[in-house]
Motif scaffolding. Structure first.
Motif, PDB file in Angstrom:
ATOM      1  N   TYR A 168      22.905  37.024  49.786  1.00 51.30           N
ATOM      2  CA  TYR A 168      24.196  36.551  49.287  1.00 51.30           C
ATOM      3  C   TYR A 168      24.902  37.662  48.520  1.00 51.30           C
ATOM      4  N   ILE A 169      26.201  37.780  48.745  1.00 53.25           N
ATOM      5  CA  ILE A 169      27.062  38.631  47.917  1.00 53.25           C
ATOM      6  C   ILE A 169      28.141  37.706  47.347  1.00 53.25           C
ATOM      7  N   TYR A 170      28.121  37.501  46.035  1.00 50.37           N
ATOM      8  CA  TYR A 170      29.092  36.634  45.367  1.00 50.37           C
ATOM      9  C   TYR A 170      30.193  37.484  44.742  1.00 50.37           C
ATOM     10  N   ILE A 171      31.442  37.249  45.149  1.00 45.43           N
ATOM     11  CA  ILE A 171      32.605  37.805  44.453  1.00 45.43           C
ATOM     12  C   ILE A 171      33.084  36.698  43.517  1.00 45.43           C
ATOM     13  N   SER A 172      33.015  36.910  42.206  1.00 40.05           N
ATOM     14  CA  SER A 172      33.220  35.783  41.308  1.00 40.05           C
ATOM     15  C   SER A 172      33.710  36.224  39.939  1.00 40.05           C
ATOM     16  N   HIS A 173      34.420  35.293  39.251  1.00 40.16           N
ATOM     17  CA  HIS A 173      34.697  35.473  37.830  1.00 40.16           C
ATOM     18  C   HIS A 173      33.931  34.451  36.997  1.00 40.16           C
ATOM     19  N   ASP A 174      33.071  33.657  37.639  1.00 46.23           N
ATOM     20  CA  ASP A 174      32.328  32.604  36.947  1.00 46.23           C
ATOM     21  C   ASP A 174      30.966  33.142  36.528  1.00 46.23           C
ATOM     22  N   LEU A 175      30.869  33.619  35.293  1.00 48.89           N
ATOM     23  CA  LEU A 175      29.640  34.245  34.829  1.00 48.89           C
ATOM     24  C   LEU A 175      28.511  33.230  34.648  1.00 48.89           C
ATOM     25  N   ALA A 176      28.833  31.976  34.341  1.00 48.98           N
ATOM     26  CA  ALA A 176      27.785  30.959  34.228  1.00 48.98           C
ATOM     27  C   ALA A 176      27.103  30.752  35.579  1.00 48.98           C
ATOM     28  N   MET A 177      27.878  30.714  36.665  1.00 52.87           N
ATOM     29  CA  MET A 177      27.297  30.604  38.001  1.00 52.87           C
ATOM     30  C   MET A 177      26.455  31.837  38.325  1.00 52.87           C
ATOM     31  N   VAL A 178      26.963  33.015  37.964  1.00 48.49           N
ATOM     32  CA  VAL A 178      26.233  34.257  38.225  1.00 48.49           C
ATOM     33  C   VAL A 178      24.897  34.256  37.496  1.00 48.49           C
ATOM     34  N   ARG A 179      24.903  33.798  36.254  1.00 45.36           N
ATOM     35  CA  ARG A 179      23.655  33.737  35.481  1.00 45.36           C
ATOM     36  C   ARG A 179      22.634  32.855  36.171  1.00 45.36           C
ATOM     37  N   LYS A 180      23.077  31.754  36.765  1.00 43.94           N
ATOM     38  CA  LYS A 180      22.153  30.802  37.383  1.00 43.94           C
ATOM     39  C   LYS A 180      21.678  31.252  38.756  1.00 43.94           C
ATOM     40  N   ALA A 181      22.522  31.964  39.505  1.00 43.78           N
ATOM     41  CA  ALA A 181      22.252  32.154  40.931  1.00 43.78           C
ATOM     42  C   ALA A 181      21.926  33.583  41.345  1.00 43.78           C
ATOM     43  N   CYS A 182      22.303  34.604  40.568  1.00 43.42           N
ATOM     44  CA  CYS A 182      22.275  35.988  41.060  1.00 43.42           C
ATOM     45  C   CYS A 182      21.228  36.824  40.326  1.00 43.42           C
ATOM     46  N   ASN A 183      20.485  37.607  41.087  1.00 42.64           N
ATOM     47  CA  ASN A 183      19.465  38.448  40.461  1.00 42.64           C
ATOM     48  C   ASN A 183      19.986  39.835  40.089  1.00 42.64           C
ATOM     49  N   ARG A 184      21.163  40.218  40.617  1.00 44.66           N
ATOM     50  CA  ARG A 184      21.690  41.555  40.345  1.00 44.66           C
ATOM     51  C   ARG A 184      23.218  41.451  40.249  1.00 44.66           C
ATOM     52  N   VAL A 185      23.805  42.243  39.320  1.00 43.72           N
ATOM     53  CA  VAL A 185      25.233  42.081  39.024  1.00 43.72           C
ATOM     54  C   VAL A 185      25.893  43.449  38.889  1.00 43.72           C
ATOM     55  N   ALA A 186      27.061  43.594  39.553  1.00 46.69           N
ATOM     56  CA  ALA A 186      27.930  44.759  39.366  1.00 46.69           C
ATOM     57  C   ALA A 186      29.194  44.279  38.658  1.00 46.69           C
ATOM     58  N   VAL A 187      29.582  44.974  37.586  1.00 43.48           N
ATOM     59  CA  VAL A 187      30.774  44.629  36.816  1.00 43.48           C
ATOM     60  C   VAL A 187      31.862  45.656  37.135  1.00 43.48           C
ATOM     61  N   MET A 188      33.035  45.178  37.577  1.00 42.93           N
ATOM     62  CA  MET A 188      34.128  46.069  37.956  1.00 42.93           C
ATOM     63  C   MET A 188      35.256  46.000  36.933  1.00 42.93           C
ATOM     64  N   TYR A 189      35.862  47.165  36.696  1.00 44.71           N
ATOM     65  CA  TYR A 189      37.054  47.251  35.851  1.00 44.71           C
ATOM     66  C   TYR A 189      37.971  48.307  36.438  1.00 44.71           C
ATOM     67  N   LEU A 190      39.168  47.918  36.760  1.00 44.46           N
ATOM     68  CA  LEU A 190      40.196  48.816  37.273  1.00 44.46           C
ATOM     69  C   LEU A 190      39.680  49.650  38.456  1.00 44.46           C
ATOM     70  N   GLY A 191      38.992  48.963  39.384  1.00 43.75           N
ATOM     71  CA  GLY A 191      38.561  49.602  40.618  1.00 43.75           C
ATOM     72  C   GLY A 191      37.215  50.275  40.573  1.00 43.75           C
ATOM     73  N   GLU A 192      36.627  50.418  39.380  1.00 43.91           N
ATOM     74  CA  GLU A 192      35.341  51.094  39.244  1.00 43.91           C
ATOM     75  C   GLU A 192      34.236  50.107  38.882  1.00 43.91           C
ATOM     76  N   VAL A 193      32.992  50.436  39.266  1.00 46.94           N
ATOM     77  CA  VAL A 193      31.835  49.720  38.743  1.00 46.94           C
ATOM     78  C   VAL A 193      31.474  50.362  37.412  1.00 46.94           C
ATOM     79  N   VAL A 194      31.594  49.580  36.330  1.00 49.24           N
ATOM     80  CA  VAL A 194      31.312  50.124  35.003  1.00 49.24           C
ATOM     81  C   VAL A 194      29.930  49.729  34.515  1.00 49.24           C
ATOM     82  N   GLU A 195      29.299  48.754  35.186  1.00 46.59           N
ATOM     83  CA  GLU A 195      27.922  48.404  34.847  1.00 46.59           C
ATOM     84  C   GLU A 195      27.252  47.813  36.072  1.00 46.59           C
ATOM     85  N   LEU A 196      25.966  48.133  36.213  1.00 54.91           N
ATOM     86  CA  LEU A 196      25.157  47.651  37.335  1.00 54.91           C
ATOM     87  C   LEU A 196      23.784  47.357  36.768  1.00 54.91           C
ATOM     88  N   ALA A 197      23.355  46.080  36.831  1.00 54.76           N
ATOM     89  CA  ALA A 197      22.126  45.721  36.134  1.00 54.76           C
ATOM     90  C   ALA A 197      21.510  44.474  36.736  1.00 54.76           C
TER      91      ALA A 197
END
Length: 612
Positions: free
Chosen positions: A487-516
């Motif tokens: 699964y690849i989730y494109i989302s702004h719902d962080l509560a859903m991401v916390r429940k469902a996703c094992n890995r997260v990329a955070v984007m700001y102004l076109g860049e990935v600023v965090e990957l964890a």
């Protein structure tokens, strides 16, 4: 103090022949001046019908059977149309579907100005324009003075929702009915909108009926909350008391369905590894991916500018991952989705699927990739053709990919319907009358019918209430276990991401600023932007990060005119000299965690290709 709104014994029926039923049953409550009252419940509970009844907008096939809706003592349901029109200055309504609410042929700002001057003719055009621009800026429309002249088609869904909130608030109404207005917004903009509504109650004595599908969002806004189930008011309490000690079984179920963010570790998918392999198998890989669009320069005849929507993105997605891409509206998530799904080719870098650059695929190779990666879109209503039977919709992808035997096709479609929890009896039915959750299951079935390996979920759950989200997340977990899906989730719902996703990329102004990994990102984020997103996230538990310490002010820089140094520095509470002159690179924080911030220990060491 007399209530500004009093609802008594309000009942509304559906009157279609053969489908008559009660939608609202004897609803009653009061709203005082300067009070925000929440209304929560599942899809189909009657929340939107109640919201429209309160502003006297009920029309066939719905009919009001009994009751009163009194605004400042006047029964709105008994007023003639002429007198009702005279109250539109004092009563405002904002709905949950922003895209069809304004005239597509007129600029957004001009339409809001005309509405303001229609209800307040004493306001001059120049003053009206200044007031509208100030409110557009207050709800964080980027470059508000410039976007004032843009057309609805030039606004994103989130920006349109903010513009409609301005349209409702511009006349300083005495009563504002807000029907799921924050649902399509990212968490930081939603927090800004709720804060703006609170300011409206304090400055102008405005009362607000705040309808929401999310109990955590209602908690952020409302001092008192009504719970509706099956058209009945089943509970009414001060919001904090309702959450701490719900009295009705339905309310207890609502509270139990809220994902716990920091209080427990969610059961996340275990990424499979080949026998003897030291790392999981990579199925999708992005290498220095960029996407630049050529846009017309405002105020020029033929001049253009480069809009850098995606900038130098590098990460890997392992087979079996539930990988999330999160960030505010305008951060580049949707552009990245189009690159991942090969709807567009990148202007720089490579998107690899099992080592193959998908930009070079064509003909049968591209068709094979389409079968491997399927897209499930956000809108469960407009994504389905209204005049096509459900079975025919699900048959169409199979026929496109070469299936010809009608019996085999029908058997496959029936099996998939059963797999996603759709009654097979719906095979020949139209989607008319189905709930948002059922429609979204059709979209999932349409993707699953080709037996894909990857599902790209573009805000797939954002249009659903928390009960339907809870059910669909359970469905996605079941499908992943049964079919080994990635699964690849494109989302702004962080509560859903916390429940469902094992890995997260955070984007700001076109860049990935965090990957964890999930746990590191939510408990020890490395970038101040991530902390700001987490601090704005609605939750029923105590926040780990305080909004007053983390929330951003102002708006992101323009992707056309990027600043030197760190793009986040103008909104960062921790910026210092190096942020002005040097852009940060993704820096290793652990075995699989990276953040692009000068304050990360060891910052300045660029992420090597393949390290993610």
């Amino acid at each position: 103090m007399d209530p500004v709104l009093s609802v008594r014994d309000l009942s509304v029926d559906l009157t279609l022949p053969g489908r008559e039923r009660r939608i609202l049953d004897a609803i009653g409550f009061d709203v005082a001046p300067r009070e925000i009252v929440g209304v929560v419940g599942a899809s189909g509970a009657g929340k939107t019908v109640l919201a429209r009844a309160v502003v006297n907008w009920i029309a066939a096939p719905l009919a009001i059977r009994s009751g009163e809706v009194r605004f400042r003592g006047k029964d709105l349901l008994a007023l003639p149309p002429r007198m009702m029109r005279g109250l539109r200055r004092d009563i405002a309504y904002v709905g949950a579907d922003p895209m069809g609410a304004l005239d597509p042929t007129l600029p957004v700002g001009r339409q809001i100005v005309e509405k303001l001057r229609a209800v307040m003719p004493e306001v001059g055009r120049r003053e009206a324009q200044a007031r509208v621009i100030a409110l557009l800026d207050a709800v964080r429309i980027p470059s508000a003075a410039s976007r004032f002249h843009d057309y609805p088609s030039q606004f994103s869904g989130g920006m349109m929702q903010r513009a409609l909130i301005v349209d409702a608030m511009v006349s300083n109404p005495a009563l504002l009915v807000a029907d799921n207005v924050t649902q399509p917004l990212d968490v930081t903009v939603a927090a800004q909108v709720i804060r703006l509504m609170r300011e409206l109650t304090e400055r102008f004595d405005t009362a607000i009926l705040f309808v929401s599908s999310s109990l955590p969002v209602a908690r952020e806004a409302a001092s008192r909350t009504l719970v509706i189930d099956g058209g009945r008011l089943v509970e009414e309490q001060p919001t904090e008391a309702l959450i701490a000690a719900p009295r009705h079984a339905y309310t207890r179920d609502l509270v139990a369905q809220i994902p716990v963010i920091w209080g427990e570790r969610p059961r996340l998918p275990a990424v499979p590894r080949a026998a003897g392999a030291p790392t999981p198998e990579v199925i999708i890989s992005l290498r220095d991916v960029s996407q630049t669009y050529r846009v017309k320069r405002r105020g020029s005849f033929a001049g253009t500018s480069d809009l850098r929507a995606v900038r130098n993105v590098t990460f890997d997605i392992a087979r079996g991952d539930s990988f999330a891409v999160v960030g505010e509206s305008g951060c580049g998530k949707s552009s990245l989705m189009r690159l991942l799904s090969r709807l567009e080719r990148p202007s720089g870098g490579s998107v690899l699927c099992e080592g193959r650059d998908i930009a070079g695929l064509s003909g049968s190779e591209l068709l094979g990739f389409r079968r491997k990666l399927q897209l499930v879109l956000q809108d469960p209503f407009n994504a389905l053709p209204p005049r096509t039977g459900i079975g025919a919709m699900l048959e169409a992808p199979l026929r496109t990919h070469g299936w010809r035997d009608a019996k085999t096709i029908r058997e496959r479609v029936r099996a998939v319907m059963d797999d996603v929890g759709l009654p097979v009896a719906l095979y020949d039915d139209l989607p008319l009358g189905l709930s948002a959750g059922q429609r979204q299951r059709i979209n999932v079935a349409r993707a699953m019918v080709l037996e894909p390996e990857i599902l790209l979920m573009d805000e797939t759950l954002s249009a659903l209430d928390q009960t339907e989200q809870f059910k669909l997340l359970a469905l996605f977990e079941k499908l992943q276990r049964a079919h080994g899906l990635t699964y690849i989730y494109i989302s702004h719902d962080l509560a859903m991401v916390r429940k469902a996703c094992n890995r997260v990329a955070v984007m700001y102004l076109g860049e990935v600023v965090e990957l964890a990994d999930n746990e590191r990102l939510f408990f020890d984020p490395g970038h101040p932007y991530t902390r700001a997103l987490l601090s704005a996230m609605p939750a029923l538990e105590a926040r780990r990060y305080r909004p007053e310490d983390c929330l951003m002010e102002g708006e992101p820089p323009s992707p056309i005119d990027l600043p030197q140094g760190c793009a986040f520095r103008s909104r960062c509470p921790q910026a210092f000299d190096a942020c002005v002159t040097h852009p940060p690179f993704l820096t290793v924080r652990g075995a699989r965690d990276f953040a692009a911030c000068h304050r990360v220990p060891g910052a300045g060491v660029a992420l090597l290709a393949g390290a993610a």
